[in-house]
Design an enzyme around this catalytic site. Structure first.
Site, PDB file in Angstrom:
ATOM      1  N   HIS A  55     -12.410  56.328   1.330  1.00 35.22           N
ATOM      2  CA  HIS A  55     -12.523  55.140   0.386  1.00 35.22           C
ATOM      3  C   HIS A  55     -13.128  55.574  -1.042  1.00 35.22           C
ATOM      4  O   HIS A  55     -14.389  55.055  -1.481  1.00 35.22           O
ATOM      5  CB  HIS A  55     -13.331  54.008   1.022  1.00 35.22           C
ATOM      6  CG  HIS A  55     -12.944  52.822   0.525  1.00 35.22           C
ATOM      7  ND1 HIS A  55     -12.534  51.604   1.285  1.00 35.22           N
ATOM      8  CD2 HIS A  55     -12.842  52.197  -0.753  1.00 35.22           C
ATOM      9  CE1 HIS A  55     -11.941  50.512   0.650  1.00 35.22           C
ATOM     10  NE2 HIS A  55     -12.341  50.808  -0.758  1.00 35.22           N
ATOM     11  N   ASN A  60      -7.919  55.035   1.775  1.00 38.04           N
ATOM     12  CA  ASN A  60      -7.750  53.908   1.164  1.00 38.04           C
ATOM     13  C   ASN A  60      -7.164  53.871  -0.237  1.00 38.04           C
ATOM     14  O   ASN A  60      -7.855  54.566  -0.985  1.00 38.04           O
ATOM     15  CB  ASN A  60      -9.101  52.955   1.124  1.00 38.04           C
ATOM     16  CG  ASN A  60      -9.144  51.820   0.763  1.00 38.04           C
ATOM     17  OD1 ASN A  60      -8.517  50.738   1.574  1.00 38.04           O
ATOM     18  ND2 ASN A  60      -9.462  51.208  -0.601  1.00 38.04           N
ATOM     19  N   GLU A  61      -5.867  53.198  -0.152  1.00 45.96           N
ATOM     20  CA  GLU A  61      -5.467  52.882  -1.592  1.00 45.96           C
ATOM     21  C   GLU A  61      -5.446  53.987  -2.656  1.00 45.96           C
ATOM     22  O   GLU A  61      -5.935  54.150  -3.518  1.00 45.96           O
ATOM     23  CB  GLU A  61      -6.129  51.669  -2.418  1.00 45.96           C
ATOM     24  CG  GLU A  61      -5.968  50.416  -1.432  1.00 45.96           C
ATOM     25  CD  GLU A  61      -6.559  49.231  -2.342  1.00 45.96           C
ATOM     26  OE1 GLU A  61      -7.307  49.598  -3.378  1.00 45.96           O
ATOM     27  OE2 GLU A  61      -6.660  48.001  -1.958  1.00 45.96           O
ATOM     28  N   GLU A  96      -7.057  44.902   4.644  1.00 41.35           N
ATOM     29  CA  GLU A  96      -8.033  44.119   3.446  1.00 41.35           C
ATOM     30  C   GLU A  96      -7.441  42.777   3.022  1.00 41.35           C
ATOM     31  O   GLU A  96      -6.011  43.044   2.836  1.00 41.35           O
ATOM     32  CB  GLU A  96      -8.412  44.782   2.356  1.00 41.35           C
ATOM     33  CG  GLU A  96      -9.159  45.933   2.470  1.00 41.35           C
ATOM     34  CD  GLU A  96      -9.596  46.740   1.139  1.00 41.35           C
ATOM     35  OE1 GLU A  96      -9.644  45.895   0.006  1.00 41.35           O
ATOM     36  OE2 GLU A  96      -9.842  48.075   1.528  1.00 41.35           O
ATOM     37  N   TRP A 151     -11.629  41.230   3.863  1.00 44.57           N
ATOM     38  CA  TRP A 151     -12.217  42.018   2.697  1.00 44.57           C
ATOM     39  C   TRP A 151     -13.194  40.898   1.985  1.00 44.57           C
ATOM     40  O   TRP A 151     -12.602  39.890   1.346  1.00 44.57           O
ATOM     41  CB  TRP A 151     -11.585  42.783   1.634  1.00 44.57           C
ATOM     42  CG  TRP A 151     -12.526  43.295   0.635  1.00 44.57           C
ATOM     43  CD1 TRP A 151     -13.103  42.974  -0.478  1.00 44.57           C
ATOM     44  CD2 TRP A 151     -13.028  44.859   0.941  1.00 44.57           C
ATOM     45  NE1 TRP A 151     -14.037  43.991  -1.024  1.00 44.57           N
ATOM     46  CE2 TRP A 151     -13.877  45.135  -0.161  1.00 44.57           C
ATOM     47  CE3 TRP A 151     -12.856  45.725   1.773  1.00 44.57           C
ATOM     48  CZ2 TRP A 151     -14.705  46.088  -0.077  1.00 44.57           C
ATOM     49  CZ3 TRP A 151     -13.405  46.785   1.720  1.00 44.57           C
ATOM     50  CH2 TRP A 151     -14.528  47.214   0.638  1.00 44.57           C
ATOM     51  N   GLU A 157     -18.816  45.681  -6.442  1.00 48.53           N
ATOM     52  CA  GLU A 157     -17.200  45.749  -6.742  1.00 48.53           C
ATOM     53  C   GLU A 157     -16.878  46.690  -7.879  1.00 48.53           C
ATOM     54  O   GLU A 157     -16.466  46.216  -8.766  1.00 48.53           O
ATOM     55  CB  GLU A 157     -16.939  44.163  -7.083  1.00 48.53           C
ATOM     56  CG  GLU A 157     -15.347  43.935  -7.422  1.00 48.53           C
ATOM     57  CD  GLU A 157     -14.453  44.572  -6.540  1.00 48.53           C
ATOM     58  OE1 GLU A 157     -14.729  44.661  -5.182  1.00 48.53           O
ATOM     59  OE2 GLU A 157     -13.520  44.490  -6.855  1.00 48.53           O
TER      60      GLU A 157
END
Ligand code: GBH
Length: 461
Positions: free
Chosen positions: A124, A168-169, A364, A411, A418
């Protein structure tokens, strides 16, 4: 109380919440951890709102037992968290740090004791800094680095962890980190460089899938969590649906690596979309024999993070036209988060149509607010409840229509760091006081507990 309302969700539907290592753990050098690109980036001036860093974050590294107790109060069936690569391999490759692995081993045991399934994300976004200094994802060796890291984690946790997410992404770690430079490591590579790093990351994913299957004990469920902006047909006419589908799956130079099929086609179909070759031309990565087989190593589910969407209608020529959101539409505290109630419905439907045969898991989904503790001592985050109810009703509709939706992770479990926005946007079901390190269940956590208990039936009360 069990409710009599029917639910479209399967009896074994996975209800969970998600976090990631850098966003919650703190303890950046505890027990032999090496630095990651995020440790470095967050300490550079002006990169993060308020010059916040993840140095302490939610101090989850020391408070994980309390956090599991809170998960139990919500009744989570599953918890998705990520492993900090540099805890396991302080230099990213080579020497394994057993103390770092031991932290995750304790966490996994604690979750299992609480009856909560661990869903582990390997990456991540927190690349070990030592590997960045060796070229990071631009270096072809990154594929093997990640494969060896996955093997080390699988050997340590693979006797107990059955659910895995490799990346992740990639859209964000490559797009925001290497293209736009607003996330770590803050680079702005050429288009060819961005696409080369992209290709390596997808191959790293494939090699990790092989490592996990080889080194875990017994069968495992492996997936990748990608993301995109949803495209919602303005009406239910076939023309608008087709326009939304076309807009969702389009590849454009402007979207770059955010073009949805740039991740999904290679992973689930074993080739880059034709349009990618047309749009990116000579900037496309060189593809060697075996690359696409590696990237499209068979997965067990489609993982997907969905937040934001735009409406689309068919223009006079049938081509997609974006419909602007209503003026004054609340966007939480982050401008990119445009609420469209049917995001999960259309994401699940479009993806399972194009990539049939796999269960679909929302890895998420959530909403950010400025949630504070009210005078009566509670956190009354009604907008989060309303947002989540709307989105989950969309997912329920997909399930009712026979789309194989298998799970939903909110999420986030906790308010957390953040990324470049620091601690202001709060995404948690649980409020965190970042100074006192106290936690408080928000109204949404109690509401979500009821959704889980009723297996989604309470969405329709
Ligand atoms: C997820 O990304 C992440 O996985 C998670 O770590 C994060 O905390 C969570 O969402 C909430 O953001 O800079 O205006 O162009 C969600 C997808 C992709 C949405 C990047 C925001 C940047 C918007 N995000 N995107 S902008």
């Amino acid at each position: 109380m069990p409710t009599a309302t029917p639910t479209p969700f399967a009896p074994d539907f996975t209800w969970g919440a998600a976090t990631s290592a850098y966003q919650i753990e703190g303890a950046p050098s505890a027990d032999g951890k090496g630095p990651s690109i995020w440790d470095d980036f967050s300490h550079r001036p002006e990169k993060i709102a308020g010059n916040d860093t993840g140095d302490t974050a939610c101090d989850h590294y020391h408070r994980w037992r309390d956090d599991i107790a809170l998960m139990r109060r919500i009744g989570l069936r599953a918890y998705r968290f990520s492993i900090a690569w540099a805890r396991v391999l302080p230099e990213g490759d080579g020497r394994v740090n057993d103390a770092g692995l031991a932290f995750y081993s304790r966490l996994v045991d604690g979750l299992l004791d609480a009856g909560i399934q661990p869903w582990v994300t390997l990456y991540h976004w927190d690349l070990p800094l030592a590997l960045h200094r060796r070229g990071g994802w631009l270096n072809h060796e990154s594929v093997d680095w990640f494969g060896r890291y996955a093997a080390a984690v699988a050997r340590a946790l693979g006797d107990r962890v059955k659910h895995w997410i490799t990346l992740n992404e990639p859209q964000c770690s490559i797009g925001l980190g290497l293209d736009r430079g607003i996330h770590a490591p803050g680079d702005r590579l050429s288009r060819a460089g961005v696409l080369r790093a992209w290709h390596h990351q997808l191959m790293a994913h494939g090699l990790a899938v092989r490592s996990l299957r080889e080194h875990c004990r017994g069968p495992v469920q492996v997936g990748l969590a990608s993301t995109g902006r949803e495209r919602i047909p303005e009406t239910n006419t076939p023309a608008d649906i087709e326009a939304a589908r076309a807009a969702y799956f389009e590849v454009t130079a402007e979207k770059g690596v955010d073009s949805v099929p740039l991740a999904l086609d290679p992973v689930y179909r074993g080739r880059y979309p034709e349009a990618a070759h047309a749009v990116f031309g000579r900037d496309m990565p060189g593809i060697r024999p075996g690359d696409m087989e590696l990237i499209s190593e068979k997965l067990d589910f489609i993982g997907y993070n969905s937040y934001s969407g735009e409406r689309v209608r068919a223009g006079a020529d049938g081509r997609p036209v974006l419909v602007p959101p209503p003026r004054g539409r609340a966007r939480g505290t982050l401008s990119w988060l445009n609420r469209e109630d049917d995001c999960l419905y259309w994401a699940a439907r479009f993806q399972t149509e194009r990539y049939p045969g796999l269960p679909f898991v929302i890895t998420e989904n959530g909403y950010c607010g400025t949630d504070w503790i009210a005078l009566d001592g509670g956190v009354h985050d009604a907008p989060r409840i309303d947002f989540t109810k709307r989105y989950l009703r969309g997912l329920a509709r997909a399930a009712a229509e026979g789309v194989p939706v298998a799970g939903y992770f909110h999420w986030s479990l906790l308010d957390n760091f953040e990324w470049s926005e620091g601690y202001q946007p709060r995404f948690g079901l649980i409020h965190v006081d970042f100074d006192a390190q106290t936690r408080l269940l928000k109204d949404s956590a109690l509401w979500f507990a009821g959704i889980i208990r009723s297996n989604g039936a309470a969405l329709f009360d």
